[in-house]
Design an enzyme around this catalytic site. Sequence first.
Site, PDB file in Angstrom:
ATOM      1  CB  CYS A  36      41.698 -11.409  25.403  1.00  0.00           C
ATOM      2  SG  CYS A  36      41.869 -12.877  26.437  1.00  0.00           S
ATOM      3  CG  ASN A  86      45.647 -15.263  29.490  1.00  0.00           C
ATOM      4  OD1 ASN A  86      46.523 -15.684  30.235  1.00  0.00           O
ATOM      5  ND2 ASN A  86      45.694 -15.499  28.197  1.00  0.00           N
ATOM      6  CB  CYS A 133      37.581 -16.731  25.999  1.00  0.00           C
ATOM      7  SG  CYS A 133      36.488 -17.136  27.377  1.00  0.00           S
ATOM      8  NE  ARG A 134      38.107 -11.823  23.847  1.00  0.00           N
ATOM      9  CZ  ARG A 134      37.919 -10.552  24.139  1.00  0.00           C
ATOM     10  NH1 ARG A 134      37.569  -9.719  23.161  1.00  0.00           N
ATOM     11  NH2 ARG A 134      38.057 -10.095  25.364  1.00  0.00           N
ATOM     12  CB  SER A 135      44.711 -13.917  24.562  1.00  0.00           C
ATOM     13  OG  SER A 135      44.535 -14.142  25.941  1.00  0.00           O
ATOM     14  CG  ASP A 142      34.422 -11.215  26.098  1.00  0.00           C
ATOM     15  OD1 ASP A 142      34.456 -12.461  26.157  1.00  0.00           O
ATOM     16  OD2 ASP A 142      34.572 -10.476  27.071  1.00  0.00           O
TER      17      ASP A 142
HETATM   18  P1  4NP Z   1      38.516 -13.349  27.327  1.00  0.00           P
HETATM   19  O1  4NP Z   1      37.013 -13.510  27.850  1.00  0.00           O
HETATM   20  O2  4NP Z   1      38.907 -11.903  27.558  1.00  0.00           O
HETATM   21  O3  4NP Z   1      38.416 -13.689  25.881  1.00  0.00           O
HETATM   22  O4  4NP Z   1      39.359 -14.322  28.128  1.00  0.00           O
HETATM   23  C1  4NP Z   1      36.601 -13.135  29.146  1.00  0.00           C
HETATM   24  C2  4NP Z   1      36.885 -13.934  30.216  1.00  0.00           C
HETATM   25  C3  4NP Z   1      36.437 -13.583  31.486  1.00  0.00           C
HETATM   26  C4  4NP Z   1      35.711 -12.428  31.659  1.00  0.00           C
HETATM   27  C5  4NP Z   1      35.432 -11.624  30.572  1.00  0.00           C
HETATM   28  C6  4NP Z   1      35.880 -11.972  29.314  1.00  0.00           C
HETATM   29  N1  4NP Z   1      35.223 -12.083  32.953  1.00  0.00           N
HETATM   30  O5  4NP Z   1      34.475 -11.094  33.057  1.00  0.00           O
HETATM   31  O6  4NP Z   1      35.548 -12.766  33.924  1.00  0.00           O
END
Ligand code: 4NP
Length: 160
Positions: free
Chosen positions: A8, A11, A13-15, A123
């Site tokens: 994702c 790294n 939340c989703r993955s 997201d």
């Molecule tokens: P992820 O979510 O891609 O599912 O881990 C996010 C985590 C952090 C950020 C964006 C999305 N960020 O902008 O820091």
Amino acid sequence: MVKVLFICLGNICRSPMAETLFNHHLEKAGKSADFMVDSCGTGGWHAGEKADQRMRQTAEKHGLSITHRARQIQDTDPETFDYLLVMDQQNLIDVTDRFVNTQKKVSLVTDLTQSFRGKIIPDPYFGDMRGFEEVFQLLNNVTRELADQLIHQHSKQSES
Ligand code: 4NP
């Protein structure tokens, strides 16, 4: 050994949630030993961190613990892994732009399922707790089907 990498943006939340749920489904099927599973982000801002506290809390509510520490995707990943499974269209663009020769290994995580093909995993980072629960439920269903699919595919390959 089938090697699966969930990808994702951050790294956190989703993955890591996808990795944890996929491992859970493999364990239930008694197939963990046949797979190597990891996750990473296209971005490196959160490298070394635990998963987002809201994602971990949602996982705990359902009896699962996310132990992964964030890391950014690295040059060797496309050689190491058989499947590079991304969450959304931007991840797909980022990974295929960076690794132009390994596009056949890269797909939306949902595209390896029958029921969720073409769907993205939204997201949840900038939303509220409801979004985390929705991502959990979606990833739970997607990774269950993915595990069934890859276990089936792998067992057919090892027979032939
Ligand atoms: P992820 O979510 O891609 O599912 O881990 C996010 C985590 C952090 C950020 C964006 C999305 N960020 O902008 O820091």
